[in-house]
Design a protein around this motif. Sequence first.
Motif, short mmCIF file in Angstrom:
data_model
loop_
_atom_site.label_atom_id
_atom_site.label_comp_id
_atom_site.label_asym_id
_atom_site.label_seq_id
_atom_site.Cartn_x
_atom_site.Cartn_y
_atom_site.Cartn_z
N PHE A 134 0.83 -1.21 0.00
CA PHE A 134 0.00 0.00 0.00
C PHE A 134 0.87 1.26 0.00
CE2 PHE A 134 -2.25 3.50 2.02
CZ PHE A 134 -3.49 3.46 1.39
N ASP A 135 0.57 2.18 -0.89
CA ASP A 135 1.21 3.49 -0.87
C ASP A 135 0.25 4.49 -1.51
OD1 ASP A 135 1.34 3.04 -3.60
OD2 ASP A 135 3.52 2.86 -3.68
N ALA A 136 0.72 5.71 -1.74
CA ALA A 136 -0.18 6.75 -2.26
C ALA A 136 -0.75 6.37 -3.63
CB ALA A 136 0.57 8.08 -2.33
N ASP A 137 0.07 5.72 -4.47
CA ASP A 137 -0.41 5.34 -5.81
C ASP A 137 -1.50 4.27 -5.73
OD1 ASP A 137 1.33 7.11 -6.95
OD2 ASP A 137 2.89 5.60 -7.31
N VAL A 138 -1.26 3.27 -4.88
CA VAL A 138 -2.27 2.21 -4.73
C VAL A 138 -3.56 2.82 -4.16
CG1 VAL A 138 -2.83 0.08 -3.49
CG2 VAL A 138 -0.57 0.35 -4.53
N ALA A 139 -3.41 3.76 -3.23
CA ALA A 139 -4.60 4.43 -2.66
C ALA A 139 -5.40 5.11 -3.77
CB ALA A 139 -4.16 5.46 -1.62
N GLN A 140 -4.69 5.77 -4.65
CA GLN A 140 -5.33 6.46 -5.78
C GLN A 140 -6.11 5.46 -6.65
OE1 GLN A 140 -5.02 9.84 -6.04
NE2 GLN A 140 -6.62 9.68 -7.59
N GLU A 141 -5.47 4.34 -6.93
CA GLU A 141 -6.13 3.31 -7.76
C GLU A 141 -7.39 2.78 -7.07
OE1 GLU A 141 -3.40 0.14 -8.90
OE2 GLU A 141 -1.82 1.64 -9.18
N VAL A 171 -9.30 4.38 -4.87
CA VAL A 171 -10.36 5.40 -4.92
C VAL A 171 -11.03 5.38 -6.30
CG1 VAL A 171 -10.95 7.84 -4.74
CG2 VAL A 171 -9.12 6.93 -3.37
N GLU A 172 -10.20 5.29 -7.34
CA GLU A 172 -10.77 5.32 -8.69
C GLU A 172 -11.62 4.09 -8.97
OE1 GLU A 172 -7.31 6.15 -11.10
OE2 GLU A 172 -7.17 8.16 -10.20
N ALA A 173 -11.19 2.94 -8.48
CA ALA A 173 -11.93 1.71 -8.77
C ALA A 173 -13.12 1.49 -7.84
CB ALA A 173 -10.98 0.50 -8.66
N HIS A 174 -13.01 1.90 -6.58
CA HIS A 174 -14.05 1.53 -5.59
C HIS A 174 -14.67 2.71 -4.87
CE1 HIS A 174 -12.69 -2.68 -5.92
NE2 HIS A 174 -11.47 -2.20 -5.87
N GLY A 175 -14.13 3.90 -5.06
CA GLY A 175 -14.62 5.07 -4.31
C GLY A 175 -13.87 5.22 -3.01
N PRO A 176 -14.14 6.33 -2.28
CA PRO A 176 -13.42 6.61 -1.04
C PRO A 176 -13.75 5.61 0.07
CG PRO A 176 -15.13 8.25 -1.40
CD PRO A 176 -15.11 7.38 -2.62
N LEU A 199 -7.36 8.42 0.11
CA LEU A 199 -8.34 7.34 0.11
C LEU A 199 -9.57 7.63 0.97
CD1 LEU A 199 -8.99 4.38 -0.70
CD2 LEU A 199 -7.64 3.65 1.26
N LEU A 200 -9.39 8.35 2.08
CA LEU A 200 -10.48 8.47 3.03
C LEU A 200 -11.61 9.36 2.52
CD1 LEU A 200 -8.72 8.83 6.51
CD2 LEU A 200 -9.70 6.78 5.46
N ALA A 201 -12.84 8.94 2.88
CA ALA A 201 -14.01 9.79 2.67
C ALA A 201 -13.88 10.98 3.64
CB ALA A 201 -15.27 8.97 2.99
N SER A 202 -14.75 11.99 3.48
CA SER A 202 -14.54 13.21 4.28
C SER A 202 -14.62 12.94 5.78
CB SER A 202 -15.51 14.31 3.87
OG SER A 202 -16.83 13.86 4.06
N GLU A 203 -15.45 11.98 6.19
CA GLU A 203 -15.53 11.64 7.61
C GLU A 203 -14.78 10.34 7.90
OE1 GLU A 203 -17.69 13.58 9.79
OE2 GLU A 203 -17.58 14.87 8.03
N GLY A 204 -14.01 9.89 6.95
CA GLY A 204 -13.34 8.59 7.08
C GLY A 204 -12.27 8.59 8.16
N VAL A 205 -11.94 7.38 8.63
CA VAL A 205 -10.93 7.26 9.69
C VAL A 205 -9.82 6.30 9.27
CG1 VAL A 205 -12.29 7.87 11.73
CG2 VAL A 205 -12.49 5.56 10.77
N PHE A 206 -8.64 6.62 9.72
CA PHE A 206 -7.47 5.78 9.51
C PHE A 206 -7.11 5.25 10.90
CE2 PHE A 206 -2.62 6.09 8.37
CZ PHE A 206 -2.54 4.72 8.26
N ILE A 207 -7.30 3.94 11.09
CA ILE A 207 -7.14 3.35 12.42
C ILE A 207 -6.06 2.28 12.35
CG2 ILE A 207 -8.30 2.17 14.33
CD1 ILE A 207 -10.94 3.17 13.35
N PHE A 208 -5.04 2.46 13.18
CA PHE A 208 -3.99 1.43 13.16
C PHE A 208 -3.44 1.22 14.55
CE2 PHE A 208 -0.49 4.47 13.46
CZ PHE A 208 -1.03 5.63 12.90
#
Length: 406
Positions: A147-154, A156-161, A187-196
């Motif tokens: 996973f990186d910024a490019d994969v994130a972009q792909e 979003v384009e294929a599946h949405g945020p 990748l995140l939607a406007s209210e999306g969360v990144f949890i790790f």
Amino acid sequence: MTMIACRLCGGTIEPFLDFGPMPIANGFLRPEDIATERRYPLEVGICRRCAMVQLLHVVPEQEMFNAGYAFFSSTSARMAVHFERFAQDVLSTWLPTAPFVVELGCNDGIMLRHYRRPGVRHLGIEPSANVAAAARGQGLNVIERFFDADVAQEIVEAHGPADALVGANVVCHIPYLDSVFEGAGRLLASEGVFIFEDPYIGDIVRQTAYDQIYDEHIYYFSLASIETLARRHDLEVVDVIPQAVHGGQIRFVLARSGRRRVSDRVAQLAATEQTQGLSVPRTFEAFRAAVERSRDALVGQLDALGAAGQRVVGYGATSKSTTVINYCGLHTRHLEYISDVTPTKIGRVSPGAHIPIRDHAEFRASPPDVALLFAWNHAAEILAKEASFRASGGRFLTYVPRVSLG
Ligand code: TYD
Ligand code: ZN
């Protein structure tokens, strides 16, 4: 002394602990591969500017995570429960209806499978082929990538945020962490969360748990260092939830800046970190001294047991044990073998010291006098399971938070 710039901010790194050349931590190898085993420097420091504790040298990914990667998440019953709860917490606390959840490093699907339910879309990103195949075998959606910024972009384009980007024991493994945070931002939607959740440097220092330091763990997070990194990508930490698993971890919850209420726990942890001195190099000099004392006490204890003719075996062929065994110079003269339940590890030898890994059945059939608990992060589960070993006089030797024979 090696001087290297911080991978994240370019600041100066203050090295504080050099373990010397180490074999691959999870590189449990077949006896016939001993001749080609390699070692890599293992040295850790803290960035003076962003306070991120990090390895100074990184072992090439393909050396660590390849088709032979022996680590399958689904061997511990307690961890299976932990990941089910993690998924439930994400679904119930953080997500809207009909969410899209992306998991970084989904391994064999131990957590991802709990997102496979009606009304939830899931996607796992897993670079290791064999564990990715195990996840797919359960009908999970997995792409075999880093996973990186490019994969994130792909994505979003294929599946949405994504409504949630989650990761357990994976974010601290990624050298190009900045690109991961950038990817979260895309990748995140406007209210999306990144949890790790990952090992927490506060726990490592407090417990002298130096065995958390090994090649796969490139970063050792504090709230302070994560906040600095998050800010650069317009993200903010909105919650921090300590976890008892793996001997002390923290679950960070990040959101787009200003989009979510910030929990009081964030300010509380910041204050605790200030008191503990987690951004101050001097704290880590003291840590190094504590690590050296721990090593000397463990070797002293094992030498004494050996002199008394006690049979000692290792319990749990963990990645962590590779740091302990090689840093302390442990040997087959200290440990007869290491007991483990993982089929892919049994019959192999430990990295560096080449101590044989044997089936736990052998431990049961012929119990030693002492078991050196390398899997101390599973202590409760293991002590319960080995009640009869202890009842018949068997003892566990531990070294976190201090060396003790009980
Ligand atoms: P793990 O917790 O993944 O630690 P690390 O991240 O340091 O590798 O590894 C635990 C190891 O211990 C794994 O190889 C399985 C083994 N194990 C046992 O042999 N018996 C047990 O009862 C448990 C819980 C683990
Ligand atoms: Zn830095």
